[in-house]
Design a protein around this motif. Structure first.
Motif, PDB file in Angstrom:
ATOM      1  N   ALA A 247      15.881 -10.293  -8.293  1.00 50.52           N
ATOM      2  CA  ALA A 247      14.438 -10.131  -8.184  1.00 50.52           C
ATOM      3  C   ALA A 247      14.033  -8.700  -8.472  1.00 50.52           C
ATOM      4  CB  ALA A 247      13.970 -10.545  -6.788  1.00 50.52           C
ATOM      5  N   TYR A 248      14.833  -7.751  -8.001  1.00 50.94           N
ATOM      6  CA  TYR A 248      14.522  -6.341  -8.255  1.00 50.94           C
ATOM      7  C   TYR A 248      14.650  -6.021  -9.738  1.00 50.94           C
ATOM      8  CZ  TYR A 248      14.996  -1.283  -8.387  1.00 50.94           C
ATOM      9  OH  TYR A 248      14.838   0.037  -8.709  1.00 50.94           O
ATOM     10  N   PHE A 249      15.772  -6.397 -10.340  1.00 53.68           N
ATOM     11  CA  PHE A 249      15.954  -6.107 -11.759  1.00 53.68           C
ATOM     12  C   PHE A 249      14.899  -6.819 -12.605  1.00 53.68           C
ATOM     13  CE2 PHE A 249      20.437  -5.075 -10.555  1.00 53.68           C
ATOM     14  CZ  PHE A 249      20.418  -3.775 -11.007  1.00 53.68           C
ATOM     15  N   GLY A 250      14.556  -8.049 -12.221  1.00 54.76           N
ATOM     16  CA  GLY A 250      13.510  -8.760 -12.949  1.00 54.76           C
ATOM     17  C   GLY A 250      12.172  -8.048 -12.850  1.00 54.76           C
ATOM     18  N   SER A 251      11.856  -7.554 -11.652  1.00 59.42           N
ATOM     19  CA  SER A 251      10.591  -6.834 -11.461  1.00 59.42           C
ATOM     20  C   SER A 251      10.562  -5.558 -12.290  1.00 59.42           C
ATOM     21  CB  SER A 251      10.394  -6.505  -9.977  1.00 59.42           C
ATOM     22  OG  SER A 251      10.361  -7.665  -9.192  1.00 59.42           O
ATOM     23  N   VAL A 252      11.673  -4.822 -12.294  1.00 58.26           N
ATOM     24  CA  VAL A 252      11.739  -3.589 -13.082  1.00 58.26           C
ATOM     25  C   VAL A 252      11.616  -3.903 -14.570  1.00 58.26           C
ATOM     26  CG1 VAL A 252      13.184  -1.616 -13.735  1.00 58.26           C
ATOM     27  CG2 VAL A 252      13.054  -2.333 -11.340  1.00 58.26           C
ATOM     28  N   ALA A 253      12.240  -5.000 -15.008  1.00 61.82           N
ATOM     29  CA  ALA A 253      12.153  -5.380 -16.422  1.00 61.82           C
ATOM     30  C   ALA A 253      10.705  -5.670 -16.809  1.00 61.82           C
ATOM     31  CB  ALA A 253      13.039  -6.599 -16.694  1.00 61.82           C
ATOM     32  N   PHE A 254       9.975  -6.404 -15.960  1.00 62.59           N
ATOM     33  CA  PHE A 254       8.567  -6.672 -16.241  1.00 62.59           C
ATOM     34  C   PHE A 254       7.744  -5.385 -16.208  1.00 62.59           C
ATOM     35  CE2 PHE A 254       9.392 -11.198 -15.462  1.00 62.59           C
ATOM     36  CZ  PHE A 254       8.583 -11.759 -16.435  1.00 62.59           C
ATOM     37  N   ALA A 255       8.094  -4.472 -15.299  1.00 60.90           N
ATOM     38  CA  ALA A 255       7.391  -3.192 -15.249  1.00 60.90           C
ATOM     39  C   ALA A 255       7.616  -2.402 -16.532  1.00 60.90           C
ATOM     40  CB  ALA A 255       7.852  -2.389 -14.035  1.00 60.90           C
TER      41      ALA A 255
ATOM     42  N   SER B 273       9.662   5.448   2.173  1.00 61.58           N
ATOM     43  CA  SER B 273      10.465   4.537   2.968  1.00 61.58           C
ATOM     44  C   SER B 273       9.583   3.900   4.031  1.00 61.58           C
ATOM     45  CB  SER B 273      11.608   5.296   3.636  1.00 61.58           C
ATOM     46  OG  SER B 273      12.219   4.495   4.627  1.00 61.58           O
ATOM     47  N   SER B 274       9.847   2.621   4.300  1.00 59.19           N
ATOM     48  CA  SER B 274       9.023   1.931   5.294  1.00 59.19           C
ATOM     49  C   SER B 274       9.211   2.504   6.682  1.00 59.19           C
ATOM     50  CB  SER B 274       9.383   0.447   5.305  1.00 59.19           C
ATOM     51  OG  SER B 274      10.741   0.286   5.636  1.00 59.19           O
TER      52      SER B 274
ATOM     53  N   ASP C  89      14.406   2.741  -0.714  1.00 61.10           N
ATOM     54  CA  ASP C  89      13.027   2.636  -0.243  1.00 61.10           C
ATOM     55  C   ASP C  89      12.297   1.487  -0.926  1.00 61.10           C
ATOM     56  OD1 ASP C  89      13.508   4.836   1.296  1.00 61.10           O
ATOM     57  OD2 ASP C  89      12.531   6.260  -0.056  1.00 61.10           O
ATOM     58  N   VAL C  90      12.533   1.356  -2.233  1.00 67.07           N
ATOM     59  CA  VAL C  90      11.874   0.294  -2.989  1.00 67.07           C
ATOM     60  C   VAL C  90      12.242  -1.069  -2.420  1.00 67.07           C
ATOM     61  CG1 VAL C  90      11.668  -0.811  -5.239  1.00 67.07           C
ATOM     62  CG2 VAL C  90      11.793   1.669  -5.094  1.00 67.07           C
ATOM     63  N   PHE C  91      13.532  -1.244  -2.132  1.00 64.03           N
ATOM     64  CA  PHE C  91      13.971  -2.547  -1.644  1.00 64.03           C
ATOM     65  C   PHE C  91      13.442  -2.853  -0.260  1.00 64.03           C
ATOM     66  CE2 PHE C  91      17.060  -2.896  -5.079  1.00 64.03           C
ATOM     67  CZ  PHE C  91      16.924  -4.248  -5.347  1.00 64.03           C
TER      68      PHE C  91
ATOM     69  N   GLU D  22       0.813  -1.206   0.000  1.00 61.25           N
ATOM     70  CA  GLU D  22       0.000   0.000   0.000  1.00 61.25           C
ATOM     71  C   GLU D  22       0.851   1.263   0.000  1.00 61.25           C
ATOM     72  OE1 GLU D  22      -2.553  -0.469   3.330  1.00 61.25           O
ATOM     73  OE2 GLU D  22      -3.819  -1.948   2.358  1.00 61.25           O
ATOM     74  N   SER D  23       2.148   1.142   0.370  1.00 65.54           N
ATOM     75  CA  SER D  23       3.002   2.327   0.354  1.00 65.54           C
ATOM     76  C   SER D  23       3.571   2.601  -1.024  1.00 65.54           C
ATOM     77  CB  SER D  23       4.151   2.155   1.358  1.00 65.54           C
ATOM     78  OG  SER D  23       5.056   1.159   0.922  1.00 65.54           O
ATOM     79  N   LEU D  24       3.321   1.692  -1.971  1.00 62.74           N
ATOM     80  CA  LEU D  24       3.715   1.941  -3.343  1.00 62.74           C
ATOM     81  C   LEU D  24       2.759   2.940  -3.986  1.00 62.74           C
ATOM     82  CD1 LEU D  24       4.299  -1.749  -4.380  1.00 62.74           C
ATOM     83  CD2 LEU D  24       6.067  -0.017  -4.406  1.00 62.74           C
ATOM     84  N   PRO D  25       3.178   3.577  -5.094  1.00 65.50           N
ATOM     85  CA  PRO D  25       2.248   4.452  -5.806  1.00 65.50           C
ATOM     86  C   PRO D  25       1.083   3.651  -6.340  1.00 65.50           C
ATOM     87  CG  PRO D  25       4.473   4.582  -6.734  1.00 65.50           C
ATOM     88  CD  PRO D  25       4.450   3.449  -5.763  1.00 65.50           C
ATOM     89  N   PRO D  26      -0.088   4.264  -6.482  1.00 65.89           N
ATOM     90  CA  PRO D  26      -1.218   3.526  -7.040  1.00 65.89           C
ATOM     91  C   PRO D  26      -0.928   3.104  -8.464  1.00 65.89           C
ATOM     92  CG  PRO D  26      -1.726   5.859  -6.891  1.00 65.89           C
ATOM     93  CD  PRO D  26      -0.419   5.656  -6.185  1.00 65.89           C
ATOM     94  N   ARG D  27      -1.576   2.039  -8.842  1.00 65.46           N
ATOM     95  CA  ARG D  27      -1.351   1.498 -10.177  1.00 65.46           C
ATOM     96  C   ARG D  27      -1.878   2.458 -11.240  1.00 65.46           C
ATOM     97  NH1 ARG D  27      -2.474  -1.590 -14.255  1.00 65.46           N
ATOM     98  NH2 ARG D  27      -1.297  -3.488 -14.659  1.00 65.46           N
ATOM     99  N   LEU D  28      -1.428   2.238 -12.475  1.00 67.63           N
ATOM    100  CA  LEU D  28      -1.909   3.059 -13.576  1.00 67.63           C
ATOM    101  C   LEU D  28      -3.431   2.980 -13.655  1.00 67.63           C
ATOM    102  CD1 LEU D  28       0.631   2.063 -16.363  1.00 67.63           C
ATOM    103  CD2 LEU D  28       0.747   3.980 -14.777  1.00 67.63           C
TER     104      LEU D  28
END
Length: 450
Positions: free
Chosen positions: A303-311, A255-256, A440-442, A213-219
């Protein structure tokens, strides 16, 4: 089989990962130095680490290793640790398990590289470095080999052990060729991304849902009448706990441990707009790819780079208008003309990825129709192969090739397209605005995976 030796860190006949890493970085320094001497890589690029040098350097190292190979099946001759040390080679028998997929893909390129004429081998080196080949007749072949080498290089560059030592490799290449004992006046400016460890506060006090929920809202579900409607994801605006809507100001990635999150507004700089648009898709990537969530525990950087690639693939496919604008988290388009000059190559590449994804999907559909009409089974599509490579690495693609060699084109288009996405991911996450927020993302992603 290799006998045990503390010098090389053998265990049950296998070389240690540390020993292989030391050997690789030794060769990487000499490969970058040779590329500088042959003017394949400019000194300014070495100092700034601009472009995709983080991929080019390891790919060159693999290329030179292929030229030195004298065994069948291929193995990598390793540098001697001392003058009296016995020659060592990295083979499938002594390779650490973590590096076997890299070795397998590299070994498959060795015969093709060694069978090239010397002038075509030089063309391959040029293509690896992003230069045009001098002989047009071998373009498909060298492009395919380059794609495989760069795919392995991308996976190497995502390892934290590589990132921590890369600046010293660049500096060694900059210093080479000067007076003995003198250092180059140019300094390598590469800075590794933040550490990817879970913070105790995130893993102990935040549930995955709270972290998400602390992430930005989806498109927004429908960002443009000409674009396909997206299915609701973990961060869709209908969540009661969402702090904002597509039409209002958006709570940015916080940041959490911070109680004062930054706010993305309509007047925020373009780089922040692009960054938050991509980060808004991260949780959806984790939702769609369960293995990425599992990888957060075992290999957080990948995992982070993979997630960014999918994004990136998601935004490129669903949030780019026909004129190349990006529709972001605020539902407002960012045009190429509005984008700062230094960011336009990233915007252009994002649009190119969207265009190529659409073309590949259309070709996959046509191929499937033709196969069905002939009563033949329909194999995994190219675009699905790309997604599997983004998630599982190029070693997965090599396994598919061995099972179904007929699906691989000479140019290695699926591998090259996955490389294109991964290269943009590495390039964008190295920008200052991304580095500022990666910590913060991590913290959030580590909480999801814990």
């Amino acid at each position: 089989m290799v006998s045990s030796s503390p010098q090389h860190g053998h265990f049950n006949g296998q070389l240690s990962e540390q020993y292989i890493q030391d050997a690789f970085h030794s060769y990487l320094k000499s490969s970058l130095t040779q590329a500088k001497a042959e003017r394949l890589i400019d000194v300014d690029v070495l100092a700034s680490a601009e472009g995709d040098l983080m991929i080019t350097g390891p790919a060159l190292c693999l290329y030179f290793a292929a030229l030195r190979c004298t065994t069948n099946p291929p193995s990598v001759p390793l540098p001697r640790t001392t003058k009296t040390a016995q020659p060592m080679e990295l083979s499938f028998e002594n390779c650490p398990p973590a590096f076997v997929p890299f070795l397998r893909v590299w070994a498959n390129t060795v015969p093709s590289i060694q069978n090239l004429a010397p002038e075509h081998q030089h063309d391959l080196a040029r293509v690896i470095c992003g230069l045009e080949p001098l002989h047009r007749d071998v373009v498909p072949i060298v492009n395919g080999i380059s794609a495989d080498l760069r795919a392995v290089a991308i996976e190497i560059s995502q390892r934290r052990s590589f990132q921590d030592r890369y600046a010293s490799d660049l500096q060694a290449a900059l210093d080479a060729g000067g007076a003995p004992g003198s250092a180059s006046p140019r300094k390598a400016s590469f800075v590794p991304p933040p550490n990817y460890d879970a913070s105790p506060s995130t893993s102990s006090h935040s549930s995955p849902r709270q972290s998400l929920e602390s992430l930005p809202p989806r498109l927004p579900p429908r960002i443009n009448s000409n674009l396909p409607q997206q299915s609701p994801g973990l961060l869709s605006p209908q969540w009661p706990s969402a702090q904002s809507s597509a039409s209002g100001s958006v709570s940015s990635f916080a940041s959490s441990t911070s109680s004062s999150p930054s706010i993305l507004t309509q007047d925020s700089p373009a780089i922040e707009f692009i960054r938050e648009t991509l980060y808004a898709s991260l949780a959806d990537a984790l939702e769609r790819q369960p293995s990425l969530r599992r990888m957060l525990k075992t290999d957080p950087p990948r995992a982070y780079f993979g997630s960014v690639a999918f994004a990136i693939l998601d935004v490129a496919s669903n949030a780019i208008t026909p004129d190349g604008s990006v529709i972001g988290v605020l539902g407002k388009p960012l045009t190429l003309a509005e984008c700062p000059r230094e960011l336009r190559p990233f915007m252009t590449e994002l649009a190119n990825i969207g265009r190529l994804a659409k073309e590949m999907e259309e070709e996959d559909t046509m191929d499937a129709i033709k196969l069905a009409e002939r009563g033949k089974s329909i194999p995994l599509s190219r675009l699905d192969r790309v997604k599997m490579m983004l998630e599982g690495g190029v070693g997965y693609e090599r396994g598919l090739q061995e099972a179904d060699e007929g699906r691989r084109s000479v140019e290695g288009r699926a591998v090259a397209f996955a490389n294109k996405i991964n290269a943009l991911s590495l390039g964008m996450t190295r920008l200052k605005a991304f580095r500022e927020r990666q910590g913060d993302v991590f913290k959030v992603l580590a909480g999801i995976g814990s």
